[in-house]
Write a protein that holds these residues in place. Structure first.
Motif, PDB file in Angstrom:
ATOM      1  N   LEU A 120      26.832  10.506  -6.324  1.00 37.23           N
ATOM      2  CA  LEU A 120      27.024   9.700  -5.117  1.00 37.23           C
ATOM      3  C   LEU A 120      25.642   9.623  -4.464  1.00 37.23           C
ATOM      4  O   LEU A 120      25.064  10.659  -4.114  1.00 37.23           O
ATOM      5  CB  LEU A 120      28.013  10.399  -4.179  1.00 37.23           C
ATOM      6  CG  LEU A 120      28.200   9.710  -2.837  1.00 37.23           C
ATOM      7  CD1 LEU A 120      29.042   8.456  -3.000  1.00 37.23           C
ATOM      8  CD2 LEU A 120      28.871  10.641  -1.844  1.00 37.23           C
ATOM      9  N   ILE A 121      25.086   8.402  -4.384  1.00 37.92           N
ATOM     10  CA  ILE A 121      23.719   8.259  -3.849  1.00 37.92           C
ATOM     11  C   ILE A 121      23.784   7.477  -2.542  1.00 37.92           C
ATOM     12  O   ILE A 121      24.433   6.426  -2.461  1.00 37.92           O
ATOM     13  CB  ILE A 121      22.809   7.523  -4.855  1.00 37.92           C
ATOM     14  CG1 ILE A 121      22.745   8.323  -6.156  1.00 37.92           C
ATOM     15  CG2 ILE A 121      21.409   7.320  -4.273  1.00 37.92           C
ATOM     16  CD1 ILE A 121      22.009   7.632  -7.279  1.00 37.92           C
ATOM     17  N   ILE A 122      23.109   8.009  -1.533  1.00 35.88           N
ATOM     18  CA  ILE A 122      23.133   7.359  -0.212  1.00 35.88           C
ATOM     19  C   ILE A 122      21.705   7.152   0.291  1.00 35.88           C
ATOM     20  O   ILE A 122      20.862   8.061   0.209  1.00 35.88           O
ATOM     21  CB  ILE A 122      23.941   8.221   0.793  1.00 35.88           C
ATOM     22  CG1 ILE A 122      25.400   8.310   0.343  1.00 35.88           C
ATOM     23  CG2 ILE A 122      23.857   7.643   2.211  1.00 35.88           C
ATOM     24  CD1 ILE A 122      26.271   9.201   1.181  1.00 35.88           C
ATOM     25  N   ASP A 123      21.473   5.966   0.816  1.00 30.76           N
ATOM     26  CA  ASP A 123      20.209   5.645   1.495  1.00 30.76           C
ATOM     27  C   ASP A 123      20.433   5.919   2.987  1.00 30.76           C
ATOM     28  O   ASP A 123      21.318   5.323   3.610  1.00 30.76           O
ATOM     29  CB  ASP A 123      19.898   4.157   1.252  1.00 30.76           C
ATOM     30  CG  ASP A 123      18.664   3.711   2.031  1.00 30.76           C
ATOM     31  OD1 ASP A 123      18.040   4.549   2.724  1.00 30.76           O
ATOM     32  OD2 ASP A 123      18.335   2.504   1.942  1.00 30.76           O
ATOM     33  N   LEU A 124      19.636   6.828   3.552  1.00 30.62           N
ATOM     34  CA  LEU A 124      19.821   7.202   4.961  1.00 30.62           C
ATOM     35  C   LEU A 124      19.203   6.176   5.916  1.00 30.62           C
ATOM     36  O   LEU A 124      19.252   6.337   7.126  1.00 30.62           O
ATOM     37  CB  LEU A 124      19.208   8.581   5.227  1.00 30.62           C
ATOM     38  CG  LEU A 124      19.703   9.725   4.308  1.00 30.62           C
ATOM     39  CD1 LEU A 124      18.975  11.023   4.637  1.00 30.62           C
ATOM     40  CD2 LEU A 124      21.201   9.925   4.426  1.00 30.62           C
ATOM     41  N   GLY A 125      18.588   5.149   5.360  1.00 31.94           N
ATOM     42  CA  GLY A 125      18.037   4.083   6.201  1.00 31.94           C
ATOM     43  C   GLY A 125      16.600   4.347   6.611  1.00 31.94           C
ATOM     44  O   GLY A 125      15.814   3.410   6.767  1.00 31.94           O
ATOM     45  N   LYS A 126      16.254   5.608   6.802  1.00 30.81           N
ATOM     46  CA  LYS A 126      14.867   5.989   7.084  1.00 30.81           C
ATOM     47  C   LYS A 126      14.701   7.463   6.726  1.00 30.81           C
ATOM     48  O   LYS A 126      15.703   8.156   6.479  1.00 30.81           O
ATOM     49  CB  LYS A 126      14.511   5.726   8.543  1.00 30.81           C
ATOM     50  CG  LYS A 126      15.270   6.539   9.575  1.00 30.81           C
ATOM     51  CD  LYS A 126      14.765   6.144  10.956  1.00 30.81           C
ATOM     52  CE  LYS A 126      15.461   6.818  12.116  1.00 30.81           C
ATOM     53  NZ  LYS A 126      15.588   8.226  12.142  1.00 30.81           N
ATOM     54  N   GLU A 127      13.469   7.903   6.723  1.00 26.41           N
ATOM     55  CA  GLU A 127      13.232   9.309   6.362  1.00 26.41           C
ATOM     56  C   GLU A 127      13.837  10.226   7.432  1.00 26.41           C
ATOM     57  O   GLU A 127      13.666  10.002   8.622  1.00 26.41           O
ATOM     58  CB  GLU A 127      11.730   9.545   6.264  1.00 26.41           C
ATOM     59  CG  GLU A 127      11.425  10.935   5.760  1.00 26.41           C
ATOM     60  CD  GLU A 127       9.929  11.183   5.724  1.00 26.41           C
ATOM     61  OE1 GLU A 127       9.349  11.025   4.631  1.00 26.41           O
ATOM     62  OE2 GLU A 127       9.362  11.517   6.774  1.00 26.41           O
ATOM     63  N   GLU A 128      14.555  11.255   6.977  1.00 21.49           N
ATOM     64  CA  GLU A 128      15.144  12.230   7.904  1.00 21.49           C
ATOM     65  C   GLU A 128      14.661  13.620   7.523  1.00 21.49           C
ATOM     66  O   GLU A 128      14.278  13.874   6.381  1.00 21.49           O
ATOM     67  CB  GLU A 128      16.684  12.195   7.837  1.00 21.49           C
ATOM     68  CG  GLU A 128      17.315  10.862   8.189  1.00 21.49           C
ATOM     69  CD  GLU A 128      17.240  10.523   9.686  1.00 21.49           C
ATOM     70  OE1 GLU A 128      16.699  11.331  10.464  1.00 21.49           O
ATOM     71  OE2 GLU A 128      17.708   9.424  10.045  1.00 21.49           O
ATOM     72  N   HIS A 129      14.736  14.508   8.497  1.00 19.86           N
ATOM     73  CA  HIS A 129      14.341  15.900   8.286  1.00 19.86           C
ATOM     74  C   HIS A 129      15.619  16.707   8.062  1.00 19.86           C
ATOM     75  O   HIS A 129      16.403  16.919   8.984  1.00 19.86           O
ATOM     76  CB  HIS A 129      13.592  16.378   9.532  1.00 19.86           C
ATOM     77  CG  HIS A 129      12.961  17.694   9.331  1.00 19.86           C
ATOM     78  ND1 HIS A 129      13.330  18.807  10.029  1.00 19.86           N
ATOM     79  CD2 HIS A 129      11.967  18.082   8.497  1.00 19.86           C
ATOM     80  CE1 HIS A 129      12.598  19.827   9.623  1.00 19.86           C
ATOM     81  NE2 HIS A 129      11.765  19.417   8.699  1.00 19.86           N
ATOM     82  N   LEU A 130      15.875  17.109   6.817  1.00 18.76           N
ATOM     83  CA  LEU A 130      17.159  17.745   6.492  1.00 18.76           C
ATOM     84  C   LEU A 130      17.061  19.267   6.478  1.00 18.76           C
ATOM     85  O   LEU A 130      16.122  19.825   5.917  1.00 18.76           O
ATOM     86  CB  LEU A 130      17.631  17.328   5.093  1.00 18.76           C
ATOM     87  CG  LEU A 130      17.721  15.852   4.753  1.00 18.76           C
ATOM     88  CD1 LEU A 130      18.388  15.663   3.390  1.00 18.76           C
ATOM     89  CD2 LEU A 130      18.535  15.144   5.800  1.00 18.76           C
ATOM     90  N   VAL A 131      18.078  19.908   7.047  1.00 19.13           N
ATOM     91  CA  VAL A 131      18.182  21.377   6.910  1.00 19.13           C
ATOM     92  C   VAL A 131      19.525  21.768   6.291  1.00 19.13           C
ATOM     93  O   VAL A 131      19.833  22.950   6.153  1.00 19.13           O
ATOM     94  CB  VAL A 131      17.982  22.109   8.257  1.00 19.13           C
ATOM     95  CG1 VAL A 131      16.579  21.901   8.791  1.00 19.13           C
ATOM     96  CG2 VAL A 131      19.019  21.679   9.289  1.00 19.13           C
ATOM     97  N   GLY A 132      20.324  20.767   5.940  1.00 16.94           N
ATOM     98  CA  GLY A 132      21.595  21.087   5.303  1.00 16.94           C
ATOM     99  C   GLY A 132      22.381  19.825   5.015  1.00 16.94           C
ATOM    100  O   GLY A 132      22.007  18.732   5.446  1.00 16.94           O
ATOM    101  N   PHE A 133      23.462  19.996   4.238  1.00 19.17           N
ATOM    102  CA  PHE A 133      24.376  18.869   4.043  1.00 19.17           C
ATOM    103  C   PHE A 133      25.805  19.386   4.067  1.00 19.17           C
ATOM    104  O   PHE A 133      26.046  20.600   3.937  1.00 19.17           O
ATOM    105  CB  PHE A 133      24.056  18.125   2.734  1.00 19.17           C
ATOM    106  CG  PHE A 133      24.633  18.769   1.499  1.00 19.17           C
ATOM    107  CD1 PHE A 133      25.860  18.358   0.982  1.00 19.17           C
ATOM    108  CD2 PHE A 133      23.961  19.805   0.850  1.00 19.17           C
ATOM    109  CE1 PHE A 133      26.400  18.956  -0.156  1.00 19.17           C
ATOM    110  CE2 PHE A 133      24.495  20.398  -0.287  1.00 19.17           C
ATOM    111  CZ  PHE A 133      25.719  19.975  -0.791  1.00 19.17           C
ATOM    112  N   LYS A 134      26.747  18.443   4.277  1.00 19.44           N
ATOM    113  CA  LYS A 134      28.163  18.837   4.396  1.00 19.44           C
ATOM    114  C   LYS A 134      29.036  17.909   3.549  1.00 19.44           C
ATOM    115  O   LYS A 134      28.770  16.705   3.470  1.00 19.44           O
ATOM    116  CB  LYS A 134      28.616  18.726   5.857  1.00 19.44           C
ATOM    117  CG  LYS A 134      27.822  19.630   6.784  1.00 19.44           C
ATOM    118  CD  LYS A 134      28.478  19.910   8.139  1.00 19.44           C
ATOM    119  CE  LYS A 134      29.122  18.800   8.852  1.00 19.44           C
ATOM    120  NZ  LYS A 134      29.693  19.182  10.156  1.00 19.44           N
TER     121      LYS A 134
END
Ligand code: FUL
Length: 698
Positions: free
Chosen positions: A602-616
């Motif tokens: 499952l591939i998602i484009d977040l629209g712009k660069e984000e700073h990730l520290v986790g996913f759910k």
């Protein structure tokens, strides 16, 4: 056989007094169908008891330990089993079942048969025995004690080989011999396959039906603890059954029966089997927090009073028992929020069932078994819960009317069958006499040991229970009526893909109020009249329901949302319906195409660069109807949708039984594209489903 003159005289006198037909019917009703054993009966009457989850994975923030965790991590500096027992006792619970060994294989007692136990931790110089401390605390507080011994052992080198069965039985022998009376043993069927297994780090498959040789294991258990009940959800039917969910409910129809083979589709476990040939009653197991083990991130997710009340009515009120879990904190204590929650719960249950309105009422039945005084309607409302109202043997349809003598308001109805004579009732109605006419307030199926119905308050002079159909003559041992105080349900808060927040009320009378500044909402806060638009950034919202007529407030709903998913695009499919996994609604879901073979992305484009520290990941909630749930995953990030970097991989432990939000922390990383890859799912050959996907940013 010789007949004494005295016996002959008594028999003749009885025949003369009652007439021959009457004499036949005044004999007690014969049992119908499979019956509970003495152990099952004793257990059923406990109704409410605790589960305690504590192990090495309490220190690694995991749902399932892998079996390779270093024992040195185990460090409950404030351990106090008496605190656990006190809380359970004060909450009205009757016993505690303890995870002596969970799937990691780590033993909380100093087992002679492994080094992977409390004997090799530095805390208390390896001299602790937590099973002993808890067994003693239970004794002190008058609670029964039970043990959970996981058959799946991710630490043991022999797991999967016959040698392990000897090890497992040796441990059972220790637990069932050295710690006094054990009321229940829990053999959890969960098995994810992979494990440390003494360093082999591999996947081992067993056939749960044959591998453990359950018949001989059960023999040992019963020899060592003749008064025990056995719970087993994998492999072989025990004395009790899992109800097919860990969400805290059983079916409204709930037969305490299964077939001896125990084979029943998982989604049928909640109902039992009407014509089952063996007594196997349901036990509802659920945790006071979303997960079974302690996670600090769930400190605000402790079940609310309305949720616990729902669980009560949907378990004890539906012919099951309630096994409610406390996760122990790394300190060795139950969290104060959990303590408060069960105290408030006990208080609310006591208040709901404080005044039994049938105490001063009269009961009349449409039919009564001959020898009226022993079986008449008053037996259902007297203080003796063993005595019962009975009809003649050929009756399947009868009613019992309660006359309150004056208009009486009520909203709860409690009814019990004397199950020692079998579970009989197949369908029934409850009606109220309102302004001179009968109004149906409930039409239901099974009763069993106990059934409690909730309905909007009615004001009536009479109440009528009608048994419409039963497997034998209906028998009712207890009937109670209450007017429980109203408990307001807090609003459900969701946020859609545009970042707009929605509040959903639990009833039609309440007004909803919310705050966005962290303060506690009251009736002077913002009133919710329409969905709340936000700027798309992180939001913390608190909301209540408030009843303007009674001036009552609900408990507070509290949600934190990360950045809105407004600009997100799903790249790996063109299906419009895939956006259901971004709609903020947990009950809608999207499934990969059935033709897709694993692994599937499952591939998602977040629209712009984000700073990730986790996913759910929230799995599809209706997995039993279609598709499956991801159990093994990889998570990758990319700046350009071409070059990917793997930033997390592993398992979503216990996700099938408890399909809750799965949160995975990441080393802080920047990315515009994310990829969740399903490597393994709960059902081979069926497509993974997603209710929601989200990220955690800083
Ligand atoms: C499940 C286990 O996998 C969970 O970790 C927990 O112990 C629960 C009670 O049973 O099947």
């Amino acid at each position: 056989m010789s007949v004494t003159p005295k016996a002959l005289f008594t028999t003749l006198a009885l025949c003369l007094l009652t007439g021959f037909a009457g004499y036949t019917q005044s004999t007690p009703p014969q049992p119908v169908g499979p019956l509970p054993s003495a152990n099952q009966l004793r257990w059923q009457k406990m109704e409410y008891y605790a589960f305690i989850h504590f192990s090495i994975n309490t220190y690694t923030d995991m749902a399932w330990g892998l079996g390779n965790e270093d024992p040195k991590l185990f460090n409950p500096t404030k351990l106090d089993c008496r605190q656990w027992a006190r809380i359970c006792k004060e909450a009205g619970m009757k016993g505690i079942i303890f995870t002596a060994k969970h799937h990691s294989g780590f033993c909380l007692w100093p087992s002679k048969y492994t080094e992977y136990s409390v004997k090799n931790v530095s805390w208390r110089n390896g001299k602790a025995d937590i099973v002993r401390e808890l067994a003693d605390a239970c004794k002190e507080y008058g609670l029964k004690f039970g043990v959970y011994l996981s058959p799946w052992d991710r630490n043991h080198p022999d797991y999967g080989k016959p040698e392990y069965i000897t090890y497992f039985r040796n441990q059972l022998r220790e637990l069932l011999t050295n710690y006094g009376d054990i009321f229940e043993v829990w053999f959890d069927g969960a098995n994810g396959g992979s494990g440390y297994y003494g360093g082999a780090n591999e996947t081992r498959k067993i056939d749960a039906k044959t591998y453990y040789d359950w018949p001989n294991t059960y023999k040992l258990v019963r020899e060592l603890q003749p008064k025990i009940v056995i719970w087993n959800d994998g492999g072989d039917r025990g004395d009790l059954r899992w109800v097919g969910t860990e969400a805290g409910y059983v079916g409204e129809t709930n037969w305490s029966l299964l077939n001896a083979t125990g084979d029943v589709p998982e989604n049928m476990l909640r109902y039992g089997v009407e014509n089952g040939d063996t007594w196997v009653p349901g036990e509802v197991n659920t945790s006071i927090r979303p997960e079974w083990f302690y996670h600090e991130r769930e400190d605000k997710k402790v079940k609310t009073l309305p949720q616990l009340m729902d669980i009560y009515y949907n378990s004890i009120g539906r012919n099951a028992t309630l096994l409610l879990n406390f996760p122990i904190m790394p300190s060795g204590l139950i969290h104060e929020t959990d303590e408060k929650a069960v105290r408030d719960f006990a208080k609310a249950v006591n208040e709901a069932f404080a005044l039994n309105l049938v105490r001063n009422a009269r009961a009349m039945a449409s039919q009564v078994r001959a020898n009226r005084s022993v079986y008449d309607a008053s037996q259902a409302i007297d203080a003796d819960k063993e005595s019962y109202w009975a009809t003649n043997d050929d009756v399947r349809n009868a009613s019992l009317t309660i006359d309150f003598n004056r208009p009486t308001a009520f909203n709860r109805f409690l009814v019990q069958e004397p199950i020692r004579l079998g579970q009989r009732v197949k369908s029934f109605t409850v009606e109220a006499l309102v302004d001179g006419s009968w109004k149906e307030i409930a039409r239901e199926t099974t009763i069993g040991y106990k059934r409690i119905l909730r309905f909007p308050t009615v004001q009536a002079t009479k109440l009528r229970l009608t048994i419409l159909d039963a497997k034998g003559a209906p028998l009712i041992s207890n009937l109670e009526v209450y007017n429980a105080p109203l408990i307001l349900t807090p609003p459900i808060i969701t946020r859609d893909q545009t970042g707009t927040i929605h509040l959903k009320p639990g009833d039609t009378e309440s007004a909803l109020y919310y705050t966005l500044d962290g303060s506690t909402p009251s009736a002077t806060a913002n009133q919710y009249t329409a969905p709340v638009k936000t700027d798309g950034g992180q939001v913390a919202i608190k909301a209540i329901a408030y009843n303007p007529f009674t001036k009552q407030s609900s408990v507070v709903s509290d949600e934190k949302f990360d950045i809105a998913r407004t600009a997100w695009k799903i790249m790996s499919t063109d299906a419009r319906s895939a956006y259901q996994l971004l709609d903020g609604n947990p009950s809608t879901s999207w499934h990969q195409a059935k033709s897709q073979k694993l692994p599937v992305d499952l591939i998602i484009d977040l629209g712009k660069e984000e700073h990730l520290v986790g996913f759910k990941y929230l799995p599809a909630q209706n997995w039993w109807e279609e598709g499956s749930i991801i159990t093994q995953y990889q998570f990758e990030v990319s700046a350009d949708n071409v070059t990917w970097k793997r930033v997390s991989e592993g398992e979503f432990s216990n996700i099938k039984n408890n399909p809750f939000w799965q949160t995975k922390p990441l080393e802080p990383t920047k990315a515009r594209y994310i990829k969740l890859r399903a490597l393994k799912t709960t059902q081979e050959g069926s497509a993974p489903g997603y209710a929601e996907i989200d990220i955690i940013t800083q």
